[in-house]
Each structure stands twice: as structure tokens, then as C-alpha cells.
Scaffold this motif. Structure first.
Motif, PDB file in Angstrom:
ATOM      1  N   ALA A  85       0.824  -1.212   0.000  1.00 56.13           N
ATOM      2  CA  ALA A  85       0.000   0.000   0.000  1.00 56.13           C
ATOM      3  C   ALA A  85       0.856   1.258   0.000  1.00 56.13           C
ATOM      4  CB  ALA A  85      -0.929  -0.004   1.212  1.00 56.13           C
ATOM      5  N   ALA A  86       1.986   1.223   0.713  1.00 54.91           N
ATOM      6  CA  ALA A  86       2.822   2.415   0.837  1.00 54.91           C
ATOM      7  C   ALA A  86       3.870   2.522  -0.265  1.00 54.91           C
ATOM      8  CB  ALA A  86       3.510   2.422   2.200  1.00 54.91           C
ATOM      9  N   GLN A  87       4.435   1.391  -0.690  1.00 55.79           N
ATOM     10  CA  GLN A  87       5.576   1.432  -1.600  1.00 55.79           C
ATOM     11  C   GLN A  87       5.226   1.150  -3.057  1.00 55.79           C
ATOM     12  OE1 GLN A  87       7.842  -1.285   1.188  1.00 55.79           O
ATOM     13  NE2 GLN A  87       9.521   0.054   0.552  1.00 55.79           N
ATOM     14  N   THR A  88       4.138   0.441  -3.297  1.00 54.87           N
ATOM     15  CA  THR A  88       3.711   0.181  -4.676  1.00 54.87           C
ATOM     16  C   THR A  88       2.209   0.442  -4.786  1.00 54.87           C
ATOM     17  OG1 THR A  88       3.401  -2.172  -4.158  1.00 54.87           O
ATOM     18  CG2 THR A  88       5.520  -1.516  -5.096  1.00 54.87           C
ATOM     19  N   PRO A  89       1.795   1.682  -4.603  1.00 49.18           N
ATOM     20  CA  PRO A  89       0.355   1.989  -4.553  1.00 49.18           C
ATOM     21  C   PRO A  89      -0.358   1.864  -5.895  1.00 49.18           C
ATOM     22  CG  PRO A  89       1.648   4.009  -4.517  1.00 49.18           C
ATOM     23  CD  PRO A  89       2.631   2.874  -4.391  1.00 49.18           C
ATOM     24  N   LEU A  90       0.400   1.945  -7.006  1.00 47.74           N
ATOM     25  CA  LEU A  90      -0.233   1.871  -8.322  1.00 47.74           C
ATOM     26  C   LEU A  90      -0.549   0.428  -8.681  1.00 47.74           C
ATOM     27  CD1 LEU A  90      -1.053   3.389 -10.919  1.00 47.74           C
ATOM     28  CD2 LEU A  90       1.257   2.942 -11.775  1.00 47.74           C
ATOM     29  N   LEU A 131       7.714   0.509 -13.570  1.00 42.64           N
ATOM     30  CA  LEU A 131       8.692   1.468 -13.076  1.00 42.64           C
ATOM     31  C   LEU A 131       8.733   1.495 -11.552  1.00 42.64           C
ATOM     32  CD1 LEU A 131      10.747   3.712 -13.666  1.00 42.64           C
ATOM     33  CD2 LEU A 131       8.830   5.325 -13.730  1.00 42.64           C
ATOM     34  N   GLN A 132       7.562   1.467 -10.908  1.00 46.35           N
ATOM     35  CA  GLN A 132       7.560   1.527  -9.450  1.00 46.35           C
ATOM     36  C   GLN A 132       8.203   0.274  -8.838  1.00 46.35           C
ATOM     37  OE1 GLN A 132       3.609   1.795  -7.718  1.00 46.35           O
ATOM     38  NE2 GLN A 132       2.970  -0.205  -8.477  1.00 46.35           N
ATOM     39  N   PHE A 133       8.028  -0.886  -9.480  1.00 44.71           N
ATOM     40  CA  PHE A 133       8.642  -2.102  -8.956  1.00 44.71           C
ATOM     41  C   PHE A 133      10.125  -2.167  -9.274  1.00 44.71           C
ATOM     42  CE2 PHE A 133       4.540  -4.003  -7.967  1.00 44.71           C
ATOM     43  CZ  PHE A 133       4.871  -4.770  -6.860  1.00 44.71           C
ATOM     44  N   ILE A 154       3.801  -8.468  -5.654  1.00 45.02           N
ATOM     45  CA  ILE A 154       3.302  -8.291  -7.023  1.00 45.02           C
ATOM     46  C   ILE A 154       1.816  -8.610  -7.088  1.00 45.02           C
ATOM     47  CG2 ILE A 154       3.392  -9.270  -9.358  1.00 45.02           C
ATOM     48  CD1 ILE A 154       6.406  -9.426  -9.085  1.00 45.02           C
ATOM     49  N   LEU A 155       1.415  -9.695  -6.469  1.00 42.44           N
ATOM     50  CA  LEU A 155      -0.007 -10.065  -6.452  1.00 42.44           C
ATOM     51  C   LEU A 155      -0.849  -8.956  -5.828  1.00 42.44           C
ATOM     52  CD1 LEU A 155       0.248 -13.813  -5.407  1.00 42.44           C
ATOM     53  CD2 LEU A 155      -0.739 -12.954  -7.539  1.00 42.44           C
ATOM     54  N   GLY A 156      -0.329  -8.366  -4.774  1.00 45.44           N
ATOM     55  CA  GLY A 156      -1.075  -7.316  -4.077  1.00 45.44           C
ATOM     56  C   GLY A 156      -1.190  -6.034  -4.868  1.00 45.44           C
ATOM     57  N   SER A 157      -0.397  -5.907  -5.934  1.00 41.45           N
ATOM     58  CA  SER A 157      -0.431  -4.677  -6.730  1.00 41.45           C
ATOM     59  C   SER A 157      -1.153  -4.875  -8.065  1.00 41.45           C
ATOM     60  CB  SER A 157       0.993  -4.180  -6.997  1.00 41.45           C
ATOM     61  OG  SER A 157       1.641  -5.021  -7.926  1.00 41.45           O
TER      62      SER A 157
END
Length: 214
Positions: A25-30, A42-44, A92-95
């Protein structure tokens, strides 16, 4: 934030000797959708580079053997690799948007999931590029404030850059001036009469000051 587990392997010089859990939620919100793969990737990538985890997705850090070479002793690095890989796969699954999760349902490692997503979504959508360009072409300031107007234009220009359709600075500034409307014609004429091009930041400041005077 990250949470670090207490479990470590014997080689304390190994940068992967501590488990790291990603706060999705905080580091990969997109969240990944069918149209934003490049931004999502890009975020990952930046996160994986920061934590030295690229090896999990490009194959340069393969899973260690289950047994220590030349012995019958279980290799603690193997267990740790499996656990870290599953934490990354979980991130990854969570994003992912719910409709995309079935695409990687059979992936057992982070690399497998990453490869499937890349093969499915990596090519920039020509339709999306055309859509953003049309939005950029049609936007005017209208009732928006200067800050919102410029933020919207910049967001679309940045998305085009990520998609590989870079808008040069001159075209960006021209688009901004075209969309300002009658109230700003005095400032527009002054900017267009300059001998040297104005920067985006300088134009932003002048527009905010002009808006305040109005």
C-alpha cells in the motif's frame, strides 16, 4: 516502510541475508491494469533496484541448491531464497487489479510472474498513446486554476514519455499557452515575444503570479 524478519543465513556479507517484506500500500500503490503496465513496472523496478532484488526477476540470482555443495547438510540459503521470493511474489499479487491476477495464477516464482506480465503488457498500447495525445490536444484551462491546469498537462506529458512518445519542451509550452484563454492573452503575448525560450518552471511561476493579480 518495510518489515525485516529476524531470520538470517550464516553469510552475513550476503545482501540477501535478511528477509524483507514490501508494504504494498505504501511502496507500490499503483495497481496494474490493462493500460498502465509501464508505470506499474517502473515503481517495482526502482524498488527492486533499491533492495538489490533485480536478480529475482532477471535470473541473475537463481535459487541456491537445497544441499550445501559437497555435503549432505541442508542449505539455509535455499530456504531463505524461497521465502524471500514468495514475499516478492506476494507484493506483485497485491499490486494487481483483480481481473489480472488469473493471468499469473500458475506462477510459482517472482520471475515467472514478472515474465508473464511483461509478455502480456510490455508493448505500449498505441490506442493509449493516441488517447492521451487527444486529451492533451483538447485541454483548455477553462474554470481550472493554474496549478490544476498545469498539473493535468504535465501528468499527460509524463505518461506519454513513459509510453515512449516524448513531447518536447517547445511543444509543451506552446500547448500551455494555447489553452490559457482570453484572460491571459497579455501574458501569452509577453512570453511569445521573448528572445529566449521560457522554462516550464518559470512559466509556472509567472502564471501563478498573474492568476493572483487577476
Amino acid at each position: 516502510m518495510t518489515t525485516r524478519a529476524n531470520t538470517t543465513i550464516h553469510n552475513t556479507n550476503d545482501p540477501h541475508s535478511t528477509l524483507i517484506s514490501i508494504n504494498v500500500a505504501a511502496q507500490t500503490p499503483l495497481k496494474l491494469t490493462s493500460t498502465n503496465y509501464v508505470s506499474w513496472k517502473l515503481q517495482f523496478q526502482t524498488l527492486f533496484i533499491g533492495y538489490d532484488f533485480l536478480g529475482f526477476i532477471d535470473g541473475s540470482y537463481p535459487c541456491p541448491t537445497t544441499i550445501l555443495p559437497g555435503t549432505t547438510t541442508p542449505n539455509p540459503a535455499h530456504t531463505l531464497w524461497i521465502r524471500q521470493d514468495q514475499l516478492l511474489l506476494n507484493a506483485i499479487l497485491g499490486s494487481l487489479s483483480p481481473t489480472i491476477i488469473p493471468f499469473i495464477a500458475r506462477a510459482k516464482t517472482t520471475r515467472e510472474a514478472w515474465t508473464i506480465l511483461a509478455n502480456t503488457y510490455a508493448k505500449p498500447s498505441r490506442g493509449r498513446i493516441k488517447q492521451v495525445k487527444n486529451q492533451l490536444k483538447q485541454i483548455t484551462k477553462g474554470s481550472m486554476g493554474v496549478f490544476e491546469f498545469l498539473r493535468t498537462i504535465k501528468a499527460w506529458v509524463d505518461e506519454l514519455a513513459i509510453l515512449g512518445a516524448v513531447v518536447d519542451d517547445e511543444d509543451l509550452l506552446e500547448k500551455i499557452l494555447e489553452g490559457l484563454g482570453e484572460d491571459y492573452k497579455e501574458l501569452v503575448r509577453a512570453v511569445q515575444a521573448r528572445d529566449t525560450p521560457i522554462s516550464f518552471d518559470e512559466l509556472h511561476e509567472k502564471l501563478l503570479n498573474f492568476e493572483a493579480s487577476l
